[in-house]
Design a protein around this motif. Structure first.
Motif, PDB file in Angstrom:
ATOM      1  N   CYS A  19       0.855  -1.193   0.000  1.00 18.90           N
ATOM      2  CA  CYS A  19       0.000   0.000   0.000  1.00 18.90           C
ATOM      3  C   CYS A  19       0.887   1.238   0.000  1.00 18.90           C
ATOM      4  O   CYS A  19       1.499   1.568   1.023  1.00 18.90           O
ATOM      5  N   HIS A  20       0.989   1.912  -1.128  1.00 16.36           N
ATOM      6  CA  HIS A  20       1.756   3.148  -1.187  1.00 16.36           C
ATOM      7  C   HIS A  20       1.032   4.278  -0.458  1.00 16.36           C
ATOM      8  O   HIS A  20       1.666   5.118   0.186  1.00 16.36           O
ATOM      9  N   PHE A  21      -0.298   4.281  -0.557  1.00 14.44           N
ATOM     10  CA  PHE A  21      -1.134   5.266   0.134  1.00 14.44           C
ATOM     11  C   PHE A  21      -2.582   4.851  -0.098  1.00 14.44           C
ATOM     12  O   PHE A  21      -2.913   4.350  -1.183  1.00 14.44           O
ATOM     13  N   PRO A  22      -3.470   5.012   0.881  1.00 12.87           N
ATOM     14  CA  PRO A  22      -4.869   4.641   0.662  1.00 12.87           C
ATOM     15  C   PRO A  22      -5.480   5.391  -0.516  1.00 12.87           C
ATOM     16  O   PRO A  22      -5.428   6.621  -0.573  1.00 12.87           O
ATOM     17  N   ASP A  23      -6.065   4.648  -1.426  1.00 14.26           N
ATOM     18  CA  ASP A  23      -6.610   5.266  -2.636  1.00 14.26           C
ATOM     19  C   ASP A  23      -7.789   6.172  -2.317  1.00 14.26           C
ATOM     20  O   ASP A  23      -8.020   7.171  -3.007  1.00 14.26           O
ATOM     21  N   MET A  24      -8.536   5.836  -1.278  1.00 13.90           N
ATOM     22  CA  MET A  24      -9.708   6.657  -0.952  1.00 13.90           C
ATOM     23  C   MET A  24      -9.317   8.077  -0.554  1.00 13.90           C
ATOM     24  O   MET A  24     -10.130   9.002  -0.675  1.00 13.90           O
ATOM     25  N   LEU A  25      -8.074   8.275  -0.093  1.00 17.98           N
ATOM     26  CA  LEU A  25      -7.626   9.620   0.259  1.00 17.98           C
ATOM     27  C   LEU A  25      -7.135  10.390  -0.957  1.00 17.98           C
ATOM     28  O   LEU A  25      -7.005  11.616  -0.900  1.00 17.98           O
ATOM     29  N   LEU A  26      -6.863   9.695  -2.051  1.00 10.48           N
ATOM     30  CA  LEU A  26      -6.411  10.362  -3.265  1.00 10.48           C
ATOM     31  C   LEU A  26      -7.569  10.772  -4.160  1.00 10.48           C
ATOM     32  O   LEU A  26      -7.397  11.621  -5.036  1.00 10.48           O
ATOM     33  N   ALA A  27      -8.734  10.169  -3.949  1.00 13.83           N
ATOM     34  CA  ALA A  27      -9.896  10.482  -4.777  1.00 13.83           C
ATOM     35  C   ALA A  27     -10.643  11.693  -4.209  1.00 13.83           C
ATOM     36  O   ALA A  27     -10.538  12.020  -3.024  1.00 13.83           O
ATOM     37  N   GLN A  28     -11.399  12.341  -5.061  1.00 12.74           N
ATOM     38  CA  GLN A  28     -12.174  13.509  -4.655  1.00 12.74           C
ATOM     39  C   GLN A  28     -13.548  13.082  -4.135  1.00 12.74           C
ATOM     40  O   GLN A  28     -14.196  12.201  -4.700  1.00 12.74           O
ATOM     41  N   HIS A  29     -13.962  13.700  -3.042  1.00 12.67           N
ATOM     42  CA  HIS A  29     -15.276  13.465  -2.459  1.00 12.67           C
ATOM     43  C   HIS A  29     -15.998  14.803  -2.281  1.00 12.67           C
ATOM     44  O   HIS A  29     -16.653  15.059  -1.270  1.00 12.67           O
ATOM     45  N   THR A  30     -15.885  15.668  -3.275  1.00 12.89           N
ATOM     46  CA  THR A  30     -16.349  17.058  -3.132  1.00 12.89           C
ATOM     47  C   THR A  30     -17.850  17.197  -3.278  1.00 12.89           C
ATOM     48  O   THR A  30     -18.460  18.042  -2.627  1.00 12.89           O
ATOM     49  N   THR A  31     -18.476  16.399  -4.141  1.00  9.61           N
ATOM     50  CA  THR A  31     -19.910  16.529  -4.381  1.00  9.61           C
ATOM     51  C   THR A  31     -20.637  15.284  -3.897  1.00  9.61           C
ATOM     52  O   THR A  31     -20.031  14.240  -3.626  1.00  9.61           O
ATOM     53  N   LEU A  32     -21.956  15.398  -3.780  1.00  7.87           N
ATOM     54  CA  LEU A  32     -22.763  14.262  -3.344  1.00  7.87           C
ATOM     55  C   LEU A  32     -22.652  13.106  -4.334  1.00  7.87           C
ATOM     56  O   LEU A  32     -22.559  11.934  -3.943  1.00  7.87           O
ATOM     57  N   LEU A  33     -22.655  13.426  -5.631  1.00  9.36           N
ATOM     58  CA  LEU A  33     -22.550  12.371  -6.642  1.00  9.36           C
ATOM     59  C   LEU A  33     -21.215  11.652  -6.550  1.00  9.36           C
ATOM     60  O   LEU A  33     -21.163  10.417  -6.667  1.00  9.36           O
ATOM     61  N   ARG A  34     -20.145  12.392  -6.312  1.00 14.50           N
ATOM     62  CA  ARG A  34     -18.833  11.757  -6.167  1.00 14.50           C
ATOM     63  C   ARG A  34     -18.786  10.879  -4.910  1.00 14.50           C
ATOM     64  O   ARG A  34     -18.190   9.798  -4.931  1.00 14.50           O
TER      65      ARG A  34
ATOM     66  N   PHE B 223       4.891   7.232   8.230  1.00 11.17           N
ATOM     67  CA  PHE B 223       3.784   8.162   8.003  1.00 11.17           C
ATOM     68  C   PHE B 223       2.604   7.435   7.360  1.00 11.17           C
ATOM     69  O   PHE B 223       1.450   7.605   7.776  1.00 11.17           O
ATOM     70  N   THR B 224       2.872   6.631   6.338  1.00  9.12           N
ATOM     71  CA  THR B 224       1.793   5.880   5.696  1.00  9.12           C
ATOM     72  C   THR B 224       1.201   4.848   6.645  1.00  9.12           C
ATOM     73  O   THR B 224       0.007   4.553   6.592  1.00  9.12           O
ATOM     74  N   GLU B 225       2.029   4.288   7.520  1.00  8.11           N
ATOM     75  CA  GLU B 225       1.524   3.343   8.520  1.00  8.11           C
ATOM     76  C   GLU B 225       0.497   4.010   9.424  1.00  8.11           C
ATOM     77  O   GLU B 225      -0.574   3.449   9.706  1.00  8.11           O
ATOM     78  N   ALA B 226       0.799   5.236   9.888  1.00  5.41           N
ATOM     79  CA  ALA B 226      -0.148   5.968  10.736  1.00  5.41           C
ATOM     80  C   ALA B 226      -1.395   6.362   9.951  1.00  5.41           C
ATOM     81  O   ALA B 226      -2.519   6.293  10.468  1.00  5.41           O
ATOM     82  N   THR B 227      -1.208   6.784   8.695  1.00  2.00           N
ATOM     83  CA  THR B 227      -2.355   7.136   7.847  1.00  2.00           C
ATOM     84  C   THR B 227      -3.226   5.922   7.592  1.00  2.00           C
ATOM     85  O   THR B 227      -4.463   6.013   7.566  1.00  2.00           O
ATOM     86  N   PHE B 228      -2.603   4.762   7.401  1.00  2.00           N
ATOM     87  CA  PHE B 228      -3.332   3.510   7.192  1.00  2.00           C
ATOM     88  C   PHE B 228      -4.244   3.229   8.386  1.00  2.00           C
ATOM     89  O   PHE B 228      -5.412   2.869   8.222  1.00  2.00           O
ATOM     90  N   ALA B 229      -3.722   3.396   9.604  1.00  2.00           N
ATOM     91  CA  ALA B 229      -4.510   3.109  10.802  1.00  2.00           C
ATOM     92  C   ALA B 229      -5.687   4.070  10.937  1.00  2.00           C
ATOM     93  O   ALA B 229      -6.790   3.672  11.338  1.00  2.00           O
ATOM     94  N   ARG B 230      -5.473   5.348  10.598  1.00  3.05           N
ATOM     95  CA  ARG B 230      -6.558   6.329  10.710  1.00  3.05           C
ATOM     96  C   ARG B 230      -7.611   6.140   9.626  1.00  3.05           C
ATOM     97  O   ARG B 230      -8.797   6.399   9.853  1.00  3.05           O
ATOM     98  N   THR B 231      -7.189   5.693   8.448  1.00  2.00           N
ATOM     99  CA  THR B 231      -8.114   5.576   7.317  1.00  2.00           C
ATOM    100  C   THR B 231      -8.918   4.291   7.377  1.00  2.00           C
ATOM    101  O   THR B 231     -10.147   4.304   7.249  1.00  2.00           O
ATOM    102  N   PHE B 232      -8.252   3.181   7.588  1.00  2.00           N
ATOM    103  CA  PHE B 232      -8.924   1.876   7.644  1.00  2.00           C
ATOM    104  C   PHE B 232      -9.207   1.545   9.109  1.00  2.00           C
ATOM    105  O   PHE B 232      -8.551   0.686   9.711  1.00  2.00           O
ATOM    106  N   CYS B 233     -10.190   2.229   9.676  1.00  2.00           N
ATOM    107  CA  CYS B 233     -10.487   2.074  11.097  1.00  2.00           C
ATOM    108  C   CYS B 233     -10.940   0.655  11.424  1.00  2.00           C
ATOM    109  O   CYS B 233     -10.620   0.118  12.490  1.00  2.00           O
TER     110      CYS B 233
END
Length: 283
Positions: free
Chosen positions: A203-218, A245-255
């Motif tokens: 896992c280089h970085f969680p993909d869900m954090l790289l995608a945009q979630h700006t609108t309801l449709l997205r 850093f990615t290890e800590a981000t992984f824990a926060r993202t994939f609760c």
């Protein structure tokens, strides 16, 4: 001594878990000197040696993990079993993720392991040289599938292309000892059908954090994709990340995974130190 697992944790985690293996200089000393053994107690004449710990001077390599997999349950002096390793990468172009995967494949092949890289796209005019003339073959499946639909649905198309690659590996190739999955975790449930294979997800970085979630449709579009990413990531036999850093981000993202006690190991990207043996003049 604990039997080594198939994929040992990196040096930092392993040293924390086996504090009893600290050097004698680092152990707390008894205030009145070392305790004396009762002469009446039986002694052990041939104690089994403790497996050597990874050197804390640097992170372990994939070769070290492969070596541990080959000698699981055996003494540290036993010759390493050669492994059949498959690497599944979505797009083998030029980038940091590709550089890491190419370096890992080259080192595994250099140590005698049988490495085969599978991908959905490989442009021989725009790629790293090792993927063309390197010590491992590259096989492409699913390049005819679209990468996007009118410049949208990139994630869905990437999932479909990687699933096609995984299906081809399952149907047309014999079993592998280790399957290294990079970036796209959705193929892990399919690869688990090969009961004899162990899966590693990098896992280089969680993909869900790289995608945009700006609108309801997205957000509606990404919700099932994000759920699939977390669920399939947790199915891997070993999860690796590229930094603390990615290890800590992984824990926060994939609760959910963190609550289940699933923690990734840190395996830093490699650096080819041979390039520094002689002076070079770079612009």
């Amino acid at each position: 001594a604990r039997t080594p697992s198939l994929f040992p944790w990196p040096a930092g985690l392993l040293l924390r878990r086996q504090s009893s293996a600290l050097p004698s200089a680092d152990r707390p000393q008894h205030p009145t000197g070392p305790p004396q053994l009762d002469p009446s107690l039986p002694t052990i004449s041939s104690a089994r040696p403790r497996p050597a710990l990874p050197s804390p001077a640097g992170p372990p390599s994939l070769e070290a993990m492969a070596a541990a997999a080959g000698v699981a349950g055996e003494s540290s002096g036993t010759k390493t079993r050669k492994l059949k390793v498959a690497v599944i990468h979505p797009d083998l172009g030029i980038g940091g993720a590709e550089r890491l995967i190419v370096d890992a494949a080259c080192q595994l092949a250099a140590h005698g392991h049988d490495v085969h890289v599978f991908t959905s796209h490989h442009d021989r005019n725009r790629c790293f040289e090792e993927t063309v003339s390197g010590p491992f073959p590259v096989t492409v499946y699913g390049d005819f599938l679209p990468r996007h639909v009118f410049y949208r649905f990139h994630a869905v198309c990437a999932y479909l292309r990687c699933i096609f690659v995984a299906l081809c590996v399952l149907l047309w190739w014999p079993s592998f000892d280790v399957i290294l999955v990079d970036q796209v975790s959705v193929v892990i449930p399919l690869l688990k059908l090969k009961a004899s294979s162990k899966t590693i997800f990098y896992c280089h970085f969680p993909d869900m954090l790289l995608a945009q979630h700006t609108t309801l449709l997205r957000r509606l579009y990404r919700k099932p994709i994000d759920m699939i990413e977390e669920a399939t990531t947790g199915m891997a036999d070993l999860i690796l990340v590229n930094s603390k850093f990615t290890e800590a981000t992984f824990a926060r993202t994939f609760c959910g995974l963190h609550a289940r006690g699933i923690e990734p190991g840190v395996l830093y990207p490699a650096v080819s130190v041979e390039q520094f043996h002689e002076p070079h003049d770079y612009k």
